[in-house]
Write an enzyme that holds these catalytic residues in place. Structure first.
Site, mmCIF file in Angstrom:
data_model
loop_
_atom_site.group_PDB
_atom_site.id
_atom_site.type_symbol
_atom_site.label_atom_id
_atom_site.label_comp_id
_atom_site.label_asym_id
_atom_site.label_seq_id
_atom_site.Cartn_x
_atom_site.Cartn_y
_atom_site.Cartn_z
ATOM 1 C CG ASP A 183 -1.667 1.247 1.442
ATOM 2 O OD1 ASP A 183 -2.312 1.684 0.481
ATOM 3 O OD2 ASP A 183 -1.607 1.816 2.546
ATOM 4 C CG ASP A 189 -1.503 2.114 7.405
ATOM 5 O OD1 ASP A 189 -1.993 2.108 6.256
ATOM 6 O OD2 ASP A 189 -1.193 3.161 8.006
ATOM 7 C CG ASP A 227 -4.221 -1.172 3.035
ATOM 8 O OD1 ASP A 227 -4.321 -0.920 1.822
ATOM 9 O OD2 ASP A 227 -3.685 -0.406 3.856
#
Length: 472
Positions: A171, A366, A370
Site C-alpha cells: 500500500d 495499515d 487494505d
C-alpha cells in the site's frame, strides 16, 4: 532518568528520550513529551518525565507481546508434517528392522544375547528425538529473533509462508509514505512583495481553526517556524473551494484552491507540483502564492525496495490515489509496477491474479481499505497502531511503521526455514547411517545412545545458530 517504565501510560509532564527497542526493534530512542505514550520496560535514557499508568500486567503491550510469542512458538509449521509423516512410517519400520536383526543374527551366529544387543542398538540409534526437535527448535529461535526485530508472527505457519514469498504488494499511504501531508514546496508570485513567512502567517491565521489535514499541516509548519498568528475574524467556509476571513491590517484573505484565490501557476514548476495538493493564498483579491502539500516518503522506504529487489522479490505498489501520484512515488522508490485508483476490492483482485500466476504473495498495509487484500495474500503484514481490522486480518504485525522491517521478517523467515531443513537432514542422516551399522553389530547400545544424543545436540546447536544469522 535511568529507570524503566513500569506500565503502559501517558506522559503528563516533563520530557526525555525512551529506549523502546525491546518492543519496536528500533535502536534509536524516541522523544517523549506531555501526551506521548510510554511502553512497559522502556528505559528513560535522558531527561525526566511524570507519567500516568493506563495498562497493567498482561494488558500492556509487553504482556500482549509475550502472550503472542508464547502462542506462536507453540504452534506447528506445515513443514513439521514432513517429520510427522516420516515418523508414521519410520517407527514401525525400525521395530521391524530390530526384530529382523534379532532373528537373523541369532540364526547366523547362534548367540541370542548378541542378537538381542544388536536389536537393542537398532532401537536406540533410531530413536527419533532429533526428528521431533528439528522443527520446533528452529521455530522457537526464529520467533524470538523476529520479536527482537519488532515483528510479531501469529503462528509458525505464517512464518513458513513468509519464507516462500517472491512477490510483495505494498500500500502507498501510511506504508511507504508517512500518511500525512506536509508542505513540500512554496510558490511566491514574483509580482507580489511577499516572503514565505508572510504567506505562512496569513494562511495559518485563516486555517488555524480548520480540521482539514491540509490546513493542519500549514498551521503546524507556521508554528514550528515561530510565526505569531494574527486573529482572523468573520471566518467563512465555502465548501469545496476554501476559507476566507478578515485579518486586521491586511483585509480579506482567502485560502483554498487556486481558482478560488485567482491564482494561475506557471507551467515550469518542479514535478512535485504535478502530484501535490495545492493550497493558494490571496489578499484583497490579489493572489500572493501557494503551498504544495505532499505525503512524504518514509526514510527507509527506498532502502527496503532495494533490499527486496536484491533478494529476487518482485515489488508492486497499489494506491487509491490517482495513477499520476502512484507513478511519481513509484519512480522515486524504484518500483516498476504501480497501480493507481485502486479500490479495496481492486487490490484484493490484483493479489488473487498474482497468486493465480504462481506467485507467493505478501501484502503490507495499515488501513481498513487494505484488509481485503491482506486477507487474500499468502502472508500479510499490518502496522501496529493502524486500523484494527487490518491488524486482525494480518499474519504478522510490524511494531515500526516500516516496510524495511517487513523485509527483515521475510529474511528471518527464510533463514528459519533453511535451518529447519538442515535440522531434518541431520536427523535423517544420523538414522540412515546408524541403523545399518547397528544392525550389522558395529555399534553397541551404549555407543548408539551416545550417537543418538549427539544427533539431538547437533540439531539444537544448529537451531541456536539462528540467533547469530545476519539479516542483510
Amino acid at each position: 532518568h535511568g529507570e524503566r517504565i513500569a506500565a503502559d501510560g501517558i506522559v503528563e509532564s516533563g520530557s526525555g528520550w525512551a529506549d523502546e527497542s525491546h518492543l519496536t526493534g528500533e535502536s534509536q530512542p524516541e522523544a517523549k513529551t506531555a501526551g506521548s505514550k510510554v511502553l512497559t520496560g522502556a528505559m528513560i535514557t535522558d531527561g525526566s518525565i511524570v507519567y500516568r499508568a493506563r495498562q497493567l500486567g498482561s494488558q500492556t503491550l509487553l504482556g500482549d507481546m509475550m502472550a503472542a510469542l508464547s502462542e506462536a512458538q507453540g504452534s506447528k509449521a506445515p513443514i513439521a508434517r514432513v517429520a510427522d509423516k516420516a515418523a508414521a512410517v519410520f517407527v514401525p519400520a525400525v521395530v521391524g528392522i530390530a526384530a529382523l536383526t534379532f532373528v537373523l543374527t541369532w540364526l547366523v551366529k547362534g548367540v541370542w544375547d548378541v542378537a538381542l544387543m544388536n536389536a537393542v542398538a537398532v532401537l536406540v540409534i533410531a530413536c527419533p528425538c532429533a526428528l521431533g526437535l528439528a522443527t520446533p527448535a528452529a521455530i522457537m529461535v526464529g520467533m524470538g529473533k523476529a520479536v527482537r526485530h519488532g515483528i510479531w508472527f501469529k503462528d509458525a505457519a505464517a512464518m513458513e509462508a513468509a519464507a516462500h514469498v517472491n512477490a510483495v504488494v505494498l500500500d502507498k499511504t501510511g506504508t511507504l509514505t508517512e500518511g500525512k501531508p506536509e508542505v513540500a514546496a512554496v510558490y511566491l508570485r514574483p509580482s507580489e512583495n511577499t516572503d514565505e513567512n508572510e504567506l505562512y502567517r496569513l494562511a495559518a491565521a485563516v486555517e488555524q481553526n480548520a480540521a482539514h489535514p491540509l490546513a493542519r499541516a500549514i498551521v503546524q509548519t507556521a508554528l514550528a517556524r515561530g510565526i505569531a498568528l494574527p486573529e482572523a475574524r468573520n471566518v467563512q467556509t465555502e465548501a469545496g473551494a476554501g476559507v476566507k476571513a478578515d485579518i486586521d491590517g491586511i483585509g480579506e484573505v482567502k485560502v483554498g484552491k487556486p481558482a478560488y484565490c485567482g491564482l494561475t501557476l506557471p507551467e515550469n514548476l518542479d514535478s512535485v507540483w504535478q502530484i501535490a495538493s495545492i493550497v493558494a493564498v490571496s489578499a484583497n483579491g490579489r493572489a500572493l502564492g501557494a503551498f504544495a502539500l505532499a505525503d512524504h516518503l518514509k526514510n527507509d522506504s527506498k532502502q527496503a525496495i532495494g533490499r527486496l529487489k536484491a533478494h529476487g522479490i518482485e515489488v508492486y505498489m497499489m494506491s487509491g490515489d490517482n495513477q499520476g501520484v502512484a507513478d511519481y512515488i513509484a519512480a522515486q522508490l524504484g518500483i516498476d509496477r504501480a497501480f493507481g485508483n485502486m479500490s479495496p476490492r481492486d487490490k484484493a483482485a490484483e493479489v488473487q491474479k498474482l497468486k493465480a500466476a504462481g506467485k507467493s504473495v505478501a501484502m503490507a498495509g495499515d488501513g481498513i481499505n487494505d484488509a481485503p487484500a491482506l486477507a487474500a495474500a499468502d502472508v500479510s503484514f499490518a502496522m501496529k497502531g493502524g486500523a484494527d481490522v487490518a491488524e486482525h486480518t494480518a499474519s504478522a504485525t510490524l511494531m515500526q511503521h516500516s516496510v524495511d522491517q517487513m523485509v527483515d521478517a521475510l529474511l528471518i523467515s527464510r533463514a528459519t526455514l533453511k535451518n529447519i531443513k538442515q535440522n531434518l537432514f541431520f536427523a535423517f542422516f544420523y538414522n540412515t547411517l546408524g541403523i545399518p551399522l547397528a544392525a550389522l553389530g558395529f555399534l553397541s547400545p551404549v555407543i548408539a545412545g551416545a550417537a543418538m544424543a549427539l544427533s539431538s545436540i547437533s540439531v539444537l546447536g544448529n537451531a541456536l545458530r539462528l540467533k547469530r544469522v545476519r539479516i542483510d
